[in-house]
Design an enzyme around this catalytic site. Structure first.
Site, short mmCIF file in Angstrom:
data_model
loop_
_atom_site.label_atom_id
_atom_site.label_comp_id
_atom_site.label_asym_id
_atom_site.label_seq_id
_atom_site.Cartn_x
_atom_site.Cartn_y
_atom_site.Cartn_z
N GLY A 233 -4.16 -14.08 -12.76
CA GLY A 233 -4.94 -12.97 -13.28
C GLY A 233 -4.90 -12.96 -14.79
O GLY A 233 -4.64 -14.00 -15.43
N SER A 234 -5.11 -11.80 -15.37
CA SER A 234 -5.21 -11.72 -16.83
C SER A 234 -3.83 -11.79 -17.49
O SER A 234 -2.80 -11.45 -16.89
CB SER A 234 -5.88 -10.40 -17.21
N GLU B 233 -0.44 -17.71 -13.66
CA GLU B 233 -1.64 -18.48 -14.01
C GLU B 233 -2.59 -17.49 -14.67
O GLU B 233 -3.20 -16.65 -13.99
CB GLU B 233 -2.27 -19.07 -12.74
N LEU B 234 -2.70 -17.58 -16.00
CA LEU B 234 -3.40 -16.52 -16.74
C LEU B 234 -4.70 -17.01 -17.38
O LEU B 234 -5.20 -18.07 -17.04
CB LEU B 234 -2.43 -15.91 -17.76
N CYS C 160 -11.37 -18.94 -15.47
CA CYS C 160 -10.29 -18.94 -16.48
C CYS C 160 -10.43 -20.10 -17.46
O CYS C 160 -9.97 -20.01 -18.59
CB CYS C 160 -8.94 -18.99 -15.78
N GLU D 141 -10.54 -13.78 -24.58
CA GLU D 141 -11.20 -14.42 -23.43
C GLU D 141 -12.54 -13.73 -23.21
O GLU D 141 -12.59 -12.54 -22.92
CB GLU D 141 -10.31 -14.28 -22.20
P1 NAP Z 1 -6.46 -8.88 -13.31
O1 NAP Z 1 -7.18 -7.66 -13.66
O2 NAP Z 1 -5.31 -9.29 -14.12
O3 NAP Z 1 -6.02 -8.71 -11.77
C1 NAP Z 1 -5.39 -9.75 -11.07
C2 NAP Z 1 -4.61 -9.17 -9.91
O4 NAP Z 1 -3.52 -8.40 -10.42
C3 NAP Z 1 -5.43 -8.22 -9.04
O5 NAP Z 1 -5.04 -8.38 -7.69
C4 NAP Z 1 -4.99 -6.85 -9.57
O6 NAP Z 1 -5.18 -5.80 -8.65
C5 NAP Z 1 -3.52 -7.11 -9.82
N1 NAP Z 1 -2.87 -6.16 -10.74
C6 NAP Z 1 -3.43 -5.36 -11.68
N2 NAP Z 1 -2.46 -4.65 -12.33
C7 NAP Z 1 -1.28 -5.00 -11.77
C8 NAP Z 1 0.08 -4.63 -11.99
N3 NAP Z 1 0.44 -3.73 -12.93
N4 NAP Z 1 1.05 -5.18 -11.23
C9 NAP Z 1 0.73 -6.11 -10.28
N5 NAP Z 1 -0.53 -6.50 -10.01
C10 NAP Z 1 -1.52 -5.96 -10.76
O7 NAP Z 1 -7.46 -10.16 -13.25
P2 NAP Z 1 -8.94 -10.24 -12.68
O8 NAP Z 1 -9.83 -9.44 -13.56
O9 NAP Z 1 -8.96 -10.02 -11.22
O10 NAP Z 1 -9.23 -11.79 -12.92
C11 NAP Z 1 -9.64 -12.30 -14.14
C12 NAP Z 1 -8.48 -12.85 -14.95
O11 NAP Z 1 -7.77 -13.82 -14.18
C13 NAP Z 1 -8.95 -13.59 -16.18
O12 NAP Z 1 -8.10 -13.32 -17.25
C14 NAP Z 1 -8.86 -15.05 -15.76
O13 NAP Z 1 -8.73 -15.96 -16.82
C15 NAP Z 1 -7.63 -15.02 -14.93
N6 NAP Z 1 -7.60 -16.18 -14.03
C16 NAP Z 1 -6.69 -17.17 -14.28
C17 NAP Z 1 -6.70 -18.31 -13.47
C18 NAP Z 1 -5.73 -19.43 -13.69
O14 NAP Z 1 -5.56 -20.23 -12.78
N7 NAP Z 1 -5.09 -19.55 -14.83
C19 NAP Z 1 -7.60 -18.41 -12.43
C20 NAP Z 1 -8.51 -17.37 -12.23
C21 NAP Z 1 -8.48 -16.25 -13.02
P3 NAP Z 1 -6.50 -4.85 -8.77
O15 NAP Z 1 -7.67 -5.75 -8.52
O16 NAP Z 1 -6.28 -3.84 -7.73
O17 NAP Z 1 -6.49 -4.30 -10.17
#
Ligand code: NAP
Length: 476
Positions: A227-228, A247-248, A281, A375
């Site tokens: 995630g982020s 993996e961010l 990402c 990003e």
């Molecule tokens: P996100 O907002 O960070 O959410 C990712 C996951 O974390 C979701 O399941 C979210 O739940 C959960 N989450 C949110 N707050 C949390 C907390 N305080 N504690 C634990 N879990 C929590 O990311 P996204 O918007 O879904 O995805 C986009 C991001 O992912 C981008 O930054 C992208 O670059 C990154 N990404 C990285 C990779 C890699 O392999 N490096 C691959 C794909 C995506 P909710 O949905 O309920 O908020």
């Protein structure tokens, strides 16, 4: 349709539900049950006890389960692809590609369950090791919490769940709130493939609320998060000492040198910047091109992007689907405005219709503009001029992120220099940073993360080493 959550293999409907909406037209895709506190506590307890059973499965059982899951995924490929289109907004062709990649991840993980999890140690290489003999063996660490993002709801969850199964760990999947239906279907697939029911839980719900509680609990031994960077950093400070993989995000860059094949580079860059409407990402966000080929490169990228069909992600002919939300569209518009105010020039795109954002090329943007250093997560590419490879590498490294980088050149010395000097997890030569194969070690440095995925490398955070040392007083 109403979708239950999965608690230790059982499908449960709760009173609290939420609607999953399509990012394309806002239509309701389905209603999903949310995990409340009681469900979270039960899941932690069930998963904790499930470890006894999952770790006792023989390697050939785990391999067969993964191969069966792959077969079932092949049979259900179309259902998965359609739900992924509806929840994520990616195009049907992109969704099919994700399903195919998830099949590959299962195959790689199945092969992994056969591999020896250890090696003999040459104790006699040090004086105090004389008369000692031994080896280390990796053991499954225990309950895995997989927290996944919205953009690859199947394959990125598979990168956590399949290696967990390969070594015999039970798991709880906390899918992104935007894409819980794919998570439910994935849990069902694993159950139908024969993994012990108690070892499988899929709990939709707010990450801020339940993700945090699950991650902090002592019964969870491994947290694997994609995630982020913002959430990843919070998690690290929340959970204390346990195995973790992060993996961010990134603002990935490609370098194009004067000797590169311009048509190929332009085609790859246009596609790498617009795949999943730029919400990958490793989207190709920044390009640093040498002066002699700059104009020609920009021209070809613009011409390729202008031919892209923006529209309904379910249509076979659509190249670029919607961004995930109106807020994200608004955010990127502001970042573009700010870039233009600081000297950037939009060469194509920049407009939107609802969540459909036109593929956009912007040139000559100062390095300190937000659209360069944050990003972007939108179908845009920033193209800036550089004088040589040394300057290009400096620009690429001028980032808090470090996931993948690309370099287009026929010069092996330049390629080698890029590989050695760019501070990222992977350097891709003659392709965009957006390239990833599921077999490779994948992950970042700096704010792009910690640890590597790819089934073989995910082992590192799903298992722990135990060393066997035997003293042989009679040996020489
Ligand atoms: P996100 O907002 O960070 O959410 C990712 C996951 O974390 C979701 O399941 C979210 O739940 C959960 N989450 C949110 N707050 C949390 C907390 N305080 N504690 C634990 N879990 C929590 O990311 P996204 O918007 O879904 O995805 C986009 C991001 O992912 C981008 O930054 C992208 O670059 C990154 N990404 C990285 C990779 C890699 O392999 N490096 C691959 C794909 C995506 P909710 O949905 O309920 O908020």
């Amino acid at each position: 349709m109403d979708y239950p959550l999965i608690l230790g293999g059982k499908e449960i409907h709760t009173d609290e539900k939420f609607d999953v909406k399509s990012p394309y037209d806002g239509k309701i895709v389905g209603r999903v049950s949310i995990a409340n506190d009681e469900i979270v506590n039960r899941a932690l307890k069930i998963t904790h006890f499930a470890f006894e059973e999952s770790k006792s499965l023989y390697a050939h059982h785990r391999e067969n389960i993964l191969l069966r899951a792959r077969q079932l995924l092949t049979e259900r490929a179309d259902d998965f692809a359609r739900i992924i289109v509806s929840e994520v907004g990616k195009t049907i062709r992109e969704a099919r590609s994700e399903v195919n990649r998830a099949r590959e991840t299962l195959a790689l993980s199945a092969a992994l369950s056969r591999e020896p999890l250890g090696e003999v140690i040459s104790f006699d290489s040090a004086p105090n090791g004389i008369h000692k003999w031994g080896f280390y063996q990796r053991f499954p660490s225990g309950p895995v919490l997989a927290i996944t993002p919205f953009n690859f709801p199947l394959n990125l969850a598979m990168h956590k769940i399949a290696p967990a199964i390969a070594v015999g760990n039970p798991f709880i999947l906390k899918p992104a709130s935007q894409t819980p239906i794919t998570g439910f279907m994935l849990g069902k697939l694993i159950l139908d493939a024969g993994y012990p029911a108690d070892a499988v839980s899929v709990l939709p719900g707010s990450g801020e609320k339940i993700g945090k509680v699950l991650a902090k609990d002592d019964r969870i031994k491994v947290v694997t998060f994609t995630g982020s960077a913002k959430v990843g950093k919070k998690l690290v400070s929340d959970i204390g000492i346990k195995q973790i993989a992060l993996e961010l995000g990134s603002n990935s860059a490609a370098i194009v040198l004067s000797d590169a094949d311009i048509f190929w580079s332009a085609d790859r860059i246009a596609k790498g910047a617009t795949a999943l409407a730029g919400q990958v990402c490793i989207s190709t966000q920044r390009v640093y091109a040498e002066e002699p080929i700059f104009d020609s490169l920009v021209e070809h990228i613009v011409s390729t992007m202008r031919q892209m069909k923006l529209g309904n992600p379910m249509d076979e002919i659509t190249d670029v689907g919607p961004m995930r939300s109106a807020e994200d569209v608004h955010r990127i518009e502001q970042w573009l405005d700010d870039a233009v105010a600081n000297g950037g020039e939009i060469v194509c795109g920049g407009k939107h219709n609802g969540n459909l954002f036109e593929p956009t090329v912007i040139v000559n943007v100062p390095q300190d503009a937000r659209i360069v250093h944050d990003e972007a997560f939108a179908p845009i590419v920033i193209i800036n001029k550089i004088t040589d490879i040394t300057e290009a590498i400096e620009m690429v490294n001028d980032s808090v992120y470090g996931l993948n980088a690309g370099i287009f050149t026929r010069d092996i010395v330049a390629a080698r220099k890029a590989f050695e000097e760019i501070n990222v997890g992977s350097v891709v030569v003659n392709d965009v940073p957006t390239f990833r194969a599921d077999i490779m070690p994948y992950g970042g440095v700096k704010d792009s993360g910690l640890g590597r995925e790819g089934p073989r490398y995910a082992l590192e955070h799903m298992t722990y080493h135990k060393t066997f040392v035997a003293h042989h007083p009679d040996s020489d």
